[in-house]
Design a protein around this motif. Sequence first.
Motif, short mmCIF file in Angstrom:
data_model
loop_
_atom_site.label_atom_id
_atom_site.label_comp_id
_atom_site.label_asym_id
_atom_site.label_seq_id
_atom_site.Cartn_x
_atom_site.Cartn_y
_atom_site.Cartn_z
N SER A 341 0.84 -1.21 0.00
CA SER A 341 0.00 0.00 0.00
C SER A 341 0.87 1.25 0.00
CB SER A 341 -0.92 0.01 1.24
OG SER A 341 -1.82 -1.05 1.23
N VAL A 342 1.92 1.24 0.81
CA VAL A 342 2.84 2.38 0.87
C VAL A 342 3.53 2.58 -0.48
CG1 VAL A 342 4.99 3.24 1.91
CG2 VAL A 342 3.22 2.22 3.37
N GLN A 343 3.95 1.48 -1.09
CA GLN A 343 4.58 1.58 -2.41
C GLN A 343 3.62 2.18 -3.44
OE1 GLN A 343 6.99 -1.72 -3.92
NE2 GLN A 343 6.95 -2.64 -1.87
N LEU A 344 2.38 1.71 -3.41
CA LEU A 344 1.38 2.23 -4.36
C LEU A 344 1.15 3.72 -4.14
CD1 LEU A 344 -1.31 -0.60 -4.53
CD2 LEU A 344 -0.15 0.44 -6.49
N PHE A 345 1.03 4.11 -2.88
CA PHE A 345 0.80 5.53 -2.56
C PHE A 345 1.93 6.38 -3.15
CE2 PHE A 345 1.13 9.34 0.05
CZ PHE A 345 -0.18 9.69 0.28
N LYS A 346 3.16 5.94 -2.97
CA LYS A 346 4.31 6.72 -3.46
C LYS A 346 4.42 6.67 -4.97
CE LYS A 346 6.95 6.23 0.83
NZ LYS A 346 8.11 5.59 1.50
N GLN A 347 4.14 5.52 -5.57
CA GLN A 347 4.25 5.37 -7.02
C GLN A 347 3.18 6.17 -7.77
OE1 GLN A 347 6.41 3.34 -9.02
NE2 GLN A 347 7.71 3.03 -7.22
N LEU A 348 2.01 6.31 -7.12
CA LEU A 348 0.89 7.00 -7.78
C LEU A 348 0.73 8.45 -7.32
CD1 LEU A 348 -1.75 4.11 -7.59
CD2 LEU A 348 -0.45 4.83 -9.60
N ARG A 349 1.74 8.97 -6.60
CA ARG A 349 1.64 10.33 -6.08
C ARG A 349 1.45 11.36 -7.19
NH1 ARG A 349 5.61 10.97 -1.66
NH2 ARG A 349 3.94 10.84 -0.17
N VAL A 350 2.04 11.11 -8.34
CA VAL A 350 1.90 12.04 -9.47
C VAL A 350 0.44 12.19 -9.89
CG1 VAL A 350 2.25 10.27 -11.25
CG2 VAL A 350 2.86 12.65 -11.74
N VAL A 454 1.49 -15.31 0.65
CA VAL A 454 2.85 -15.89 0.69
C VAL A 454 3.92 -14.87 0.32
CG1 VAL A 454 2.07 -18.25 0.26
CG2 VAL A 454 2.64 -16.77 -1.69
N GLY A 455 3.50 -13.64 0.01
CA GLY A 455 4.46 -12.58 -0.27
C GLY A 455 5.24 -12.75 -1.55
N CYS A 456 4.60 -13.33 -2.58
CA CYS A 456 5.35 -13.60 -3.82
C CYS A 456 5.61 -12.34 -4.64
CB CYS A 456 4.64 -14.66 -4.66
SG CYS A 456 2.99 -14.21 -5.19
N ILE A 457 4.79 -11.28 -4.43
CA ILE A 457 5.06 -10.01 -5.12
C ILE A 457 5.83 -9.11 -4.15
CG2 ILE A 457 4.03 -7.91 -6.10
CD1 ILE A 457 1.89 -9.66 -7.34
N LYS A 458 7.08 -8.86 -4.47
CA LYS A 458 7.98 -8.16 -3.56
C LYS A 458 7.92 -6.64 -3.70
CE LYS A 458 9.56 -12.03 -2.02
NZ LYS A 458 9.10 -12.50 -0.68
N GLY A 459 7.63 -6.16 -4.92
CA GLY A 459 7.65 -4.73 -5.14
C GLY A 459 6.83 -4.33 -6.36
N ILE A 460 6.60 -3.03 -6.51
CA ILE A 460 5.77 -2.49 -7.60
C ILE A 460 6.48 -1.27 -8.18
CG2 ILE A 460 3.48 -1.59 -8.21
CD1 ILE A 460 2.56 -2.65 -5.40
N ASN A 461 6.45 -1.16 -9.49
CA ASN A 461 6.91 0.05 -10.18
C ASN A 461 5.84 0.50 -11.15
OD1 ASN A 461 9.80 0.67 -9.38
ND2 ASN A 461 9.96 -1.51 -9.87
#
Length: 504
Positions: A341-350, A454-461
């Motif tokens: 969720s934090v990653q999404l918030f930062k990635q979509l800030r624009v 199971v945490g298989c998705i580690k990150g988002i860009n």
Amino acid sequence: MEKIGIIDLGSNSARLVIVELFGDGHFMVVDELKESVRLGQDMERDGFLKPQRVAETIKTLKMFRKLCDASNVDRIIAVATAAVRRAKNQRSFLDEIQATCGIKVKVLSEEEEATLVYRGVINSMDIPKGIILEIGGGSTKIVYYNRRNMLNYVTLPFGAVTLTDLFKDDGLSPEQQAEKVEEFFTEQLKGIEWLSNIEPDVQMIGVGGSFRNIFKISKMVRKYPLDTVHNYNLPVEDFESIYDMIKVLDLDKKKKIKGLSTGRADILPAALAVVKSFVHYMHFENFTIGGSGLREGIMFNQAMPITMEKPISDILGYSLNSLVKYYECDEKHVEHVVNLSVQLFKQLRVLHKFPRQYLKILKVAATLHDCGNRIKFYNHQKHSCYMILNATLYGITHREIVLAAFVAGCHKKEDISAADWVKYKDIVQEEDLEAVRKLGVMLRIAESLDRSCVGCIKGINCDVLGDSVIMKTEVDGDASLEIRDAMTANAEFKKSFRKNLEIL
């Protein structure tokens, strides 16, 4: 797991709280009992606890002991404050309690009492500079702290019970009695030299039973939708309206006021007069009511002994972790959904351009999004919303609680109910509705991206290209379930962000 009983023997009330300590420094109140024993009543004449008050207190403590035994409490921590501290017959009173109830009572010194009140506040409120006012039955405590360090305290030897006794026999009207208390208390404040050195940005925090009653009355007057006393902010102007209404009434009329405890009706005007004197003397324009004080100070000390040396640094994080453990949520899944969720918030800030305070709201919603499963899986987002609105959450404002609850409540396909939203119109702001919808979509995608837990998705860009958002996932293993589930949010994403969603 350990269960403790905490008994607070005050000058007005005797209280028992039963607390579960469930490891890693976390706790939860699971039961309580309160009786108005008026132990400090009529003490001013000769300094002795009166036989009738002693008998009433012993009777109450026997009930407390019975409930502790029935609840399988492992140990009892009992403390006494101003009335017992000053009583000339203190020793015989404590011996009688030990003999008849099997309870050993520790009489707190003024410093110990002030320190416990401070610890209850500092570990539950995110207010860096504060001055705490706690009005007990037989004493009034003022505690000043700055940068989370206790700097000064004073215990004045009178409270709501003793002040009521002091001015009740002068043939004065209720309003005149209140004014006498104001004058008297202001004179006491003038003798506290360090009050004149308080920094201008210090906030006032009110704790104790009198402030809880102020909240209940204010809630009725304002039709305030939350039942949460902790972190309730009250303008002094609104407080004075309540005070002006109550101070002129006789006792029978006071007892009929909604929100006012009948056991406190006769002593509340004196407590309100103290508050009025204090806010005027210190020039406060508003104050915050805290739900944590002496008993919570003991709870923190017992659950997390390190708090006796330094306060909790991340108050909200600690509070959220307590709830995750208490609701038996999947801790690894919670941690992963918060991270995504934090990653999404930062990635979509624009696209969303939200200030950082909304990230805090998203974190709360992400941490507790699944807690509604404790009630029922189906429509669990609705139950999560309700549970967040009514949970014990520290280090967060009422507005943030409401917004986090609605984000959790709409993280499935459901939109926000207009009827539910309008209940909180005096707490939330107009632009919050759109923000909640966008945060809800982010949370839905983050939850989907850990669908198998199971945490298989580690990150988002995320790349914003034209009318689309391309979301590239960093994967460890098979993430087909996660990506398929996240793509079901495409319609809500497009509605909120005006962009198509593609997940790779």
